[in-house]
Design a protein around this motif. Structure first.
Motif, PDB file in Angstrom:
ATOM      1  N   ALA A   1      51.264 -21.257  15.827  1.00  0.00           N
ATOM      2  CA  ALA A   1      52.414 -19.969  15.681  1.00  0.00           C
ATOM      3  C   ALA A   1      52.903 -20.263  14.351  1.00  0.00           C
ATOM      4  O   ALA A   1      53.534 -21.429  14.127  1.00  0.00           O
ATOM      5  CB  ALA A   1      53.317 -19.892  16.901  1.00  0.00           C
ATOM      6  N   TYR A   2      52.900 -19.251  13.583  1.00  0.00           N
ATOM      7  CA  TYR A   2      53.616 -19.420  12.202  1.00  0.00           C
ATOM      8  C   TYR A   2      54.354 -18.170  11.847  1.00  0.00           C
ATOM      9  O   TYR A   2      53.775 -17.007  12.082  1.00  0.00           O
ATOM     10  CB  TYR A   2      52.798 -20.084  11.176  1.00  0.00           C
ATOM     11  N   VAL A   3      55.057 -18.181  10.854  1.00  0.00           N
ATOM     12  CA  VAL A   3      55.701 -17.115  10.168  1.00  0.00           C
ATOM     13  C   VAL A   3      55.457 -16.965   8.960  1.00  0.00           C
ATOM     14  O   VAL A   3      55.291 -17.765   7.933  1.00  0.00           O
ATOM     15  CB  VAL A   3      57.397 -17.144  10.223  1.00  0.00           C
ATOM     16  N   PRO A   4      54.676 -15.754   8.733  1.00  0.00           N
ATOM     17  CA  PRO A   4      54.052 -15.346   7.338  1.00  0.00           C
ATOM     18  C   PRO A   4      55.147 -15.184   6.405  1.00  0.00           C
ATOM     19  O   PRO A   4      56.242 -14.662   6.523  1.00  0.00           O
ATOM     20  CB  PRO A   4      53.136 -14.335   7.603  1.00  0.00           C
ATOM     21  N   GLY A   5      54.850 -15.424   5.056  1.00  0.00           N
ATOM     22  CA  GLY A   5      55.797 -15.184   3.997  1.00  0.00           C
ATOM     23  C   GLY A   5      56.084 -15.901   2.750  1.00  0.00           C
ATOM     24  O   GLY A   5      56.309 -15.395   1.913  1.00  0.00           O
ATOM     25  N   GLY A   6      55.331 -16.994   2.669  1.00  0.00           N
ATOM     26  CA  GLY A   6      55.546 -17.730   1.607  1.00  0.00           C
ATOM     27  C   GLY A   6      56.437 -18.965   1.543  1.00  0.00           C
ATOM     28  O   GLY A   6      57.344 -19.072   2.302  1.00  0.00           O
ATOM     29  N   ASP A   7      56.870 -19.390   0.288  1.00  0.00           N
ATOM     30  CA  ASP A   7      57.895 -20.349  -0.042  1.00  0.00           C
ATOM     31  C   ASP A   7      59.139 -19.816  -0.199  1.00  0.00           C
ATOM     32  O   ASP A   7      59.601 -19.160  -1.288  1.00  0.00           O
ATOM     33  CB  ASP A   7      57.553 -21.274  -1.127  1.00  0.00           C
ATOM     34  N   LEU A   8      60.130 -20.040   0.861  1.00  0.00           N
ATOM     35  CA  LEU A   8      61.404 -19.294   0.638  1.00  0.00           C
ATOM     36  C   LEU A   8      62.371 -20.164  -0.399  1.00  0.00           C
ATOM     37  O   LEU A   8      63.365 -19.883  -0.837  1.00  0.00           O
ATOM     38  CB  LEU A   8      62.307 -19.474   1.910  1.00  0.00           C
ATOM     39  N   SER A   9      61.912 -21.309  -0.840  1.00  0.00           N
ATOM     40  CA  SER A   9      62.541 -22.192  -1.802  1.00  0.00           C
ATOM     41  C   SER A   9      62.246 -21.419  -3.352  1.00  0.00           C
ATOM     42  O   SER A   9      62.976 -21.954  -4.459  1.00  0.00           O
ATOM     43  CB  SER A   9      62.210 -23.680  -2.146  1.00  0.00           C
ATOM     44  N   VAL A  10      61.423 -20.805  -3.526  1.00  0.00           N
ATOM     45  CA  VAL A  10      61.060 -20.153  -4.986  1.00  0.00           C
ATOM     46  C   VAL A  10      61.848 -19.047  -5.098  1.00  0.00           C
ATOM     47  O   VAL A  10      61.852 -17.952  -4.340  1.00  0.00           O
ATOM     48  CB  VAL A  10      59.391 -19.731  -5.012  1.00  0.00           C
ATOM     49  N   GLY A  11      62.714 -19.055  -6.232  1.00  0.00           N
ATOM     50  CA  GLY A  11      63.414 -17.880  -6.410  1.00  0.00           C
ATOM     51  C   GLY A  11      63.604 -17.676  -7.822  1.00  0.00           C
ATOM     52  O   GLY A  11      62.938 -17.969  -8.808  1.00  0.00           O
ATOM     53  N   LYS A  12      64.381 -16.483  -8.147  1.00  0.00           N
ATOM     54  CA  LYS A  12      64.734 -16.090  -9.758  1.00  0.00           C
ATOM     55  C   LYS A  12      66.493 -16.031  -9.751  1.00  0.00           C
ATOM     56  O   LYS A  12      67.214 -15.819  -8.653  1.00  0.00           O
ATOM     57  CB  LYS A  12      64.451 -14.344  -9.601  1.00  0.00           C
ATOM     58  N   LEU A  13      66.588 -16.254 -10.745  1.00  0.00           N
ATOM     59  CA  LEU A  13      68.193 -16.486 -11.278  1.00  0.00           C
ATOM     60  C   LEU A  13      68.791 -14.754 -11.321  1.00  0.00           C
ATOM     61  O   LEU A  13      67.852 -14.083 -12.006  1.00  0.00           O
ATOM     62  CB  LEU A  13      68.399 -16.994 -12.629  1.00  0.00           C
ATOM     63  N   ALA A  14      69.771 -14.557 -10.735  1.00  0.00           N
ATOM     64  CA  ALA A  14      70.181 -13.182 -10.661  1.00  0.00           C
ATOM     65  C   ALA A  14      71.636 -13.131 -10.851  1.00  0.00           C
ATOM     66  O   ALA A  14      72.494 -14.250 -10.311  1.00  0.00           O
ATOM     67  CB  ALA A  14      69.682 -12.555  -9.458  1.00  0.00           C
TER      68      ALA A  14
ATOM     69  N   TYR B   1      68.162  -9.217 -12.060  1.00  0.00           N
ATOM     70  CA  TYR B   1      67.500 -10.149 -12.164  1.00  0.00           C
ATOM     71  C   TYR B   1      67.393 -10.647 -13.542  1.00  0.00           C
ATOM     72  O   TYR B   1      67.228  -9.820 -14.435  1.00  0.00           O
ATOM     73  CB  TYR B   1      66.238 -10.188 -11.752  1.00  0.00           C
ATOM     74  N   LEU B   2      67.620 -11.959 -13.963  1.00  0.00           N
ATOM     75  CA  LEU B   2      67.294 -12.513 -15.338  1.00  0.00           C
ATOM     76  C   LEU B   2      65.805 -12.655 -15.584  1.00  0.00           C
ATOM     77  O   LEU B   2      65.164 -12.533 -14.618  1.00  0.00           O
ATOM     78  CB  LEU B   2      68.134 -13.737 -15.452  1.00  0.00           C
ATOM     79  N   ASP B   3      65.366 -12.547 -16.821  1.00  0.00           N
ATOM     80  CA  ASP B   3      63.793 -12.645 -16.854  1.00  0.00           C
ATOM     81  C   ASP B   3      63.553 -14.170 -16.940  1.00  0.00           C
ATOM     82  O   ASP B   3      62.581 -14.451 -17.817  1.00  0.00           O
ATOM     83  CB  ASP B   3      63.477 -11.752 -18.275  1.00  0.00           C
ATOM     84  N   ALA B   4      64.236 -15.007 -16.487  1.00  0.00           N
ATOM     85  CA  ALA B   4      63.881 -16.339 -16.372  1.00  0.00           C
ATOM     86  C   ALA B   4      62.758 -16.664 -15.395  1.00  0.00           C
ATOM     87  O   ALA B   4      62.638 -15.606 -14.593  1.00  0.00           O
ATOM     88  CB  ALA B   4      65.149 -17.291 -16.190  1.00  0.00           C
TER      89      ALA B   4
ATOM     90  N   THR C   1      71.030 -16.683 -22.202  1.00  0.00           N
ATOM     91  CA  THR C   1      71.057 -15.269 -21.688  1.00  0.00           C
ATOM     92  C   THR C   1      70.943 -14.380 -22.961  1.00  0.00           C
ATOM     93  O   THR C   1      70.645 -13.335 -22.698  1.00  0.00           O
ATOM     94  CB  THR C   1      72.406 -14.984 -20.816  1.00  0.00           C
ATOM     95  N   ALA C   2      71.761 -14.702 -23.952  1.00  0.00           N
ATOM     96  CA  ALA C   2      71.459 -14.049 -25.092  1.00  0.00           C
ATOM     97  C   ALA C   2      70.241 -13.949 -25.856  1.00  0.00           C
ATOM     98  O   ALA C   2      69.708 -12.918 -26.380  1.00  0.00           O
ATOM     99  CB  ALA C   2      72.664 -14.481 -26.066  1.00  0.00           C
ATOM    100  N   ARG C   3      69.423 -15.153 -26.010  1.00  0.00           N
ATOM    101  CA  ARG C   3      68.061 -15.059 -26.538  1.00  0.00           C
ATOM    102  C   ARG C   3      67.315 -14.972 -25.428  1.00  0.00           C
ATOM    103  O   ARG C   3      66.078 -14.981 -26.104  1.00  0.00           O
ATOM    104  CB  ARG C   3      67.982 -16.485 -27.292  1.00  0.00           C
ATOM    105  N   ARG C   4      67.534 -14.936 -24.341  1.00  0.00           N
ATOM    106  CA  ARG C   4      66.583 -14.901 -23.208  1.00  0.00           C
ATOM    107  C   ARG C   4      65.152 -15.860 -23.552  1.00  0.00           C
ATOM    108  O   ARG C   4      64.083 -15.545 -23.321  1.00  0.00           O
ATOM    109  CB  ARG C   4      65.984 -13.269 -23.373  1.00  0.00           C
TER     110      ARG C   4
ATOM    111  N   GLN D   1      83.893 -11.091 -12.520  1.00  0.00           N
ATOM    112  CA  GLN D   1      83.241  -9.723 -12.086  1.00  0.00           C
ATOM    113  C   GLN D   1      81.752 -10.054 -11.563  1.00  0.00           C
ATOM    114  O   GLN D   1      81.213  -9.198 -10.957  1.00  0.00           O
ATOM    115  CB  GLN D   1      83.159  -8.680 -13.047  1.00  0.00           C
ATOM    116  N   ARG D   2      81.230 -11.030 -11.802  1.00  0.00           N
ATOM    117  CA  ARG D   2      79.699 -11.146 -11.496  1.00  0.00           C
ATOM    118  C   ARG D   2      79.421 -12.467 -10.868  1.00  0.00           C
ATOM    119  O   ARG D   2      79.854 -13.478 -11.285  1.00  0.00           O
ATOM    120  CB  ARG D   2      78.807 -10.975 -12.708  1.00  0.00           C
ATOM    121  N   LEU D   3      78.515 -12.461  -9.941  1.00  0.00           N
ATOM    122  CA  LEU D   3      78.339 -13.881  -9.423  1.00  0.00           C
ATOM    123  C   LEU D   3      76.761 -14.400  -9.753  1.00  0.00           C
ATOM    124  O   LEU D   3      75.880 -13.379  -9.788  1.00  0.00           O
ATOM    125  CB  LEU D   3      78.391 -13.792  -7.762  1.00  0.00           C
ATOM    126  N   LEU D   4      76.605 -15.449 -10.158  1.00  0.00           N
ATOM    127  CA  LEU D   4      75.371 -15.906 -10.512  1.00  0.00           C
ATOM    128  C   LEU D   4      74.693 -16.774  -9.478  1.00  0.00           C
ATOM    129  O   LEU D   4      75.310 -17.855  -8.992  1.00  0.00           O
ATOM    130  CB  LEU D   4      75.486 -16.816 -11.745  1.00  0.00           C
TER     131      LEU D   4
END
Length: 818
Positions: free
Chosen positions: A525-538, A548-551, A584-587, A784-787
């Motif tokens: 038995a398993y839950v489909p979905g992939g690696d929950l550790s892989v993320g994006k900076l936002a 989302y940042l384009d990192a 973030t300025a130079r991306r 005003q923003r959370l990273l």
């Protein structure tokens, strides 16, 4: 002989047959044309008139054969030849010949004759009695594809297709092609009924309905439509019933092969899906304290009962499902569960809350508390009398199955075993994830360690989350797949090549957590979905809007935002771990170059220094300016015990560091001088803007993690900031103090002269995110923003996949290897 007896204009005749040099052969006329498959590959869909004509001609051939006692069993586009546009059915009698040659052994070995997309449900379940109505279903599937462009059921594998045929109703063909006449759609629907008795009584009746403009048997209110409607209601029950039958068959065959450690013949491998109601989704990532989450599915040793942790409006709890009947129970008394596991006899379900180990009878009843635990993550009921559990991230403990005081299996000063993932049947050997050159999950190795002698044996390179499955298999994760190998628990050695038994399983490579469970009779038995550790900076604002940042997408660790608000230092986990700075300025991003694995970045107050760690060795300091980031030497050694820098003092003369992550301990080192303050139990330290005070999270006073303010350097506590739980405080130069509780962030302004004063904290952000190791967020200079790090893909919380008889794949691969 069977085929030669059939003489019909739409059946390919047989001229001769025989044997030579041990090979069987038969002689048929050459037809100058193409197969229906070739035509469909070229045109995808046929005209309605042409498709109906072909179907009626084939039905005429089938009716003739059926009246002569012959069932084709493998009607598909490949077996329909087109000669001058006229359909000719080929391969009559082949399936029957194979069946006769098998002497009735087909169903005993799980062999089903036919092609998956065109199989009838009774063929898919390998029933012994196949009637003419099976051919009607297959012809209906061919007509469905001629009209819509696809067969009624498709999937990534034969097993998925077969499971859909058994469990899922067919979508009306008019959904994909509105020009199909009502009588054709109605006849097609009736030909594709799940129950043979609900289909046409003969192929002739099917052909007549296709040619009768007044036929309406498949419209709402008819028997056919009612059956289709019922199918939606009992589809899941049917699927689980089939799995239940397979469980029984697998158990029998397993017992028959237990002497040799494998069975010679097993039930067919089947994939099934358990869909969960929307009001009780799986409680993924239910551990908010230290970044670890726990597997949310469990299977009884005999594979008969599935237990899973769900999220309700009032919190988490355990639901169970009997796989043979589909019966679901919610177990009262399991509120607050983060992880469930079974006793060896399957009669009890053990479970973990955030601070206790408990158990409850499998059918429900009174839950019993066995012992207290410090932030437990995993547990194993390996022996009837003992339960082992992992707490505090990576500490291995155990408790009597009857309850008592938990016993840590480490003496003071001894190192941890690593991230323990299972206990072998001897109760003395642990399987664990061990970091190789980096902290990234896919670059962990699986080792076996004797808890008495501390002798460690390498088991598998590049893998994590290993689980032992009796009588001799190892399941582990690699690249978002669940992989299996033969495994000898006595010698601790694997054999054969790794075999992927489930793809895209939900896991967290960072902590070696795999949301999967296996029984001892070949059920997974398993839950489909992939690696929950892989993320994006936002970035997330106070209204919850996310940018989302384009990192790049990566497995990220600690985050720290430079005072300029533009340079983000993160612990990036790739082939090697390293500190990575995103402008973030130079991306654009740049790696802080080091030959070692780096992590846990911390900016100084002026943004000119960036603290980091070389994992397992010592901290070092780097300089950042307008030019590329550059390392300037080893920097600050901390007696080989420093694991991660935590914060620079505002003046920059002191660096706080985590001396241990399990349990958390904080220490200080003077930059440019050898003195160091006394270490104490705490985590996530930060300094006030004037450097006179510090904030940290600890659980020494309340039992739950809270945020405190204390004087520096003597550590005298001034007060508790968080009223009901808090971790990861950040004290910004503006005087704002932020912390989080789960996925909610709170803030208060702290005045520091003459003594710290603050108002009750207020909620400022509410954002779902990836809880990375170390500081998992930062706040923009204007507040005003959370990273944060957001998931790179959607999380599946609505279904559990079941796979039967995966062990047969491993056996075949092992035999080929020999």
């Amino acid at each position: 002989k069977t085929t030669a007896s059939l003489q019909h204009p739409h059946i390919l005749p047989l001229f001769d047959s025989g044997a030579t040099d041990g090979f069987l052969y038969y002689v048929m006329p050459f037809l100058d044309g193409e197969t229906l498959r070739e035509k469909l590959n070229r045109e995808t869909q046929l005209g309605v008139g042409e498709a109906v004509r072909i179907a009626r001609d084939v039905a005429d051939a089938l009716d003739y054969a059926h009246r002569h006692g012959v069932i084709h069993r493998d009607i598909k586009p490949e077996n329909i030849l087109l000669h001058d546009g006229r359909p000719i059915v080929a391969d009559f009698g082949i399936a029957l010949a194979v069946s006769a040659a098998a002497s009735g052994r087909m169903t005993e070995t799980g062999l089903s004759l036919g092609t998956p997309q065109y199989m009838s449900p009774e063929q898919a379940t390998a029933e012994k009695q196949i009637t003419a109505r099976s051919d009607i279903y297959s012809l209906g599937s061919v007509l469905y594809e001629m009209l819509s462009g696809n067969p009624p059921h498709t999937g990534a594998s034969a097993q998925q297709i077969i499971m859909k045929i058994i469990a899922e109703p067919v979508e009306p063909v008019t959904r994909f092609r509105k020009s199909v006449p009502q009588n054709v759609a109605a006849a097609l629907a009736q030909s594709l009924e799940k129950l043979p008795a609900d289909r046409f009584e003969s192929a002739k009746a099917f052909a007549d309905a296709l040619g009768n403009p007044g036929f309406r048997a498949g419209e709402p209110g008819s028997a056919g439509a009612a059956t289709a409607a019922r199918a939606r209601g009992w589809a899941l029950a049917t699927a689980l019933l089939v799995v239940g039958v397979v469980i029984g068959a697998t158990a029998v065959s397993w017992r028959r092969g237990a002497v040799s450690g494998m069975s010679s013949r097993r039930a067919p491998m089947i994939h099934a899906t358990v869909d969960l109601p929307p009001d009780t989704p799986l409680a993924l990532r239910s551990q908010p304290v230290i970044g670890f989450s726990s597997p949310v599915v469990a299977l009884s040793p005999d594979g008969s009962l599935l237990a899973y942790v769900v999220q309700t409006t009032s919190g988490t709890m355990i639901n169970t499902r009997e796989l043979a009947t589909g019966e679901v129970r919610s177990l009262a008394g399991t509120e607050g569960t983060i992880h469930a596991f079974f006793s060896p006899d399957g009669e009890w379900i053990g479970f973990l809350t955030h601070d206790h180990v408990k158990k409850i009878p499998r059918a429900g009843g009174t839950a019993a508390t066995l012992c207290e635990a410090e932030e437990p993550v995993l547990a194993w009921w390996v022996r009837p009398d003992l339960i082992y559990f992992r707490e505090g991230g990576s500490i291995l403990s155990r408790v009597s199955a009857e309850g008592g005081k938990g016993e840590r299996m480490l003496r003071p000063g001894e190192p941890s075993f690593g991230q323990v993932s299972d206990i072998l049947p001897d109760g003395q050997t642990v399987l664990a994830d061990r970091m190789s050159s980096s902290f990234g999950g896919d670059h962990m190795d699986i080792v076996a360690t004797d808890v008495r002698t501390r002798k460690t044996t390498m088991v598998v390179h590049s893998g994590y989350g290993a689980r032992y499955v009796a009588p001799g298999y190892l399941l582990f994760a690699r690249n978002s797949n669940i992989v299996a190998m033969r495994f000898d628990a006595r010698t601790r050695a694997v054999s054969g090549e790794p075999v992927t038994v489930a793809a895209n399983a939900t896991q967290e490579s960072l902590f070696g957590i795999v949301h999967a469970a296996a029984s001892n009779n070949g059920i997974l038995a398993y839950v489909p979905g992939g690696d929950l550790s892989v993320g994006k900076l936002a970035w997330a604002d106070r209204r919850g809007a996310v940018e989302y940042l384009d990192a790049p997408e990566r497995v990220y660790g600690q985050i720290d935002l430079a005072p300029d608000g533009q340079h983000i230092a993160v612990h990036a986990m790739d082939v090697h771990d390293y500190i990575w700075v995103w402008n973030t300025a130079r991306r654009e991003g740049q790696r802080v170059v080091s030959a070692e694995a780096e992590g846990f970045p911390v900016w100084s107050y002026d943004g000119r220094r960036l603290g980091g760690s070389i994992l397992g060795a010592h901290m070092h300091t780097v300089i950042h300016d307008a030019a590329p980031v550059a390392q300037i030497g080893a920097g600050v050694p901390v007696d080989g015990s420093g694991l991660a820098p935590a914060a620079f003092s505002p003046v920059g003369d002191v660096l706080a560091f985590h001396a241990s992550l399990s349990p958390f301990r904080i220490g200080f080192v003077g930059l440019g001088q050898p003195t160091r303050a006394t270490m104490f139990d705490a985590a996530f330290i930060g300094f006030s803007p004037d450097g006179r005070w510090m904030t940290y999270s600890a659980s020494a006073r309340t039992g739950a993690s809270e945020v405190f303010i204390a004087s520096f350097p003597d550590g005298k506590i001034v007060g508790q900031v968080s009223p009901a739980g808090g971790i990861e405080p950040r004290w910004k130069p503006s005087g704002e103090l932020y912390y989080r509780n789960g996925h909610r962030w709170y803030a208060t302004h702290v005045a520091t002269a003459p003594e710290p004063r603050w108002n009750p904290p207020h909620l400022v952000f509410d954002v779902e995110f990836i809880d990375t190791p170390g500081m998992s967020y930062d706040v923009s200079p204007d507040g005003q923003r959370l990273l944060v790090v957001k998931l790179a893909r959607a999380v599946t919380t609505s279904r559990i996949e079941l796979v039967t008889n995966w062990t047969d794949l491993v056996e075949r691969q092992t035999r080929r290897g020999k």
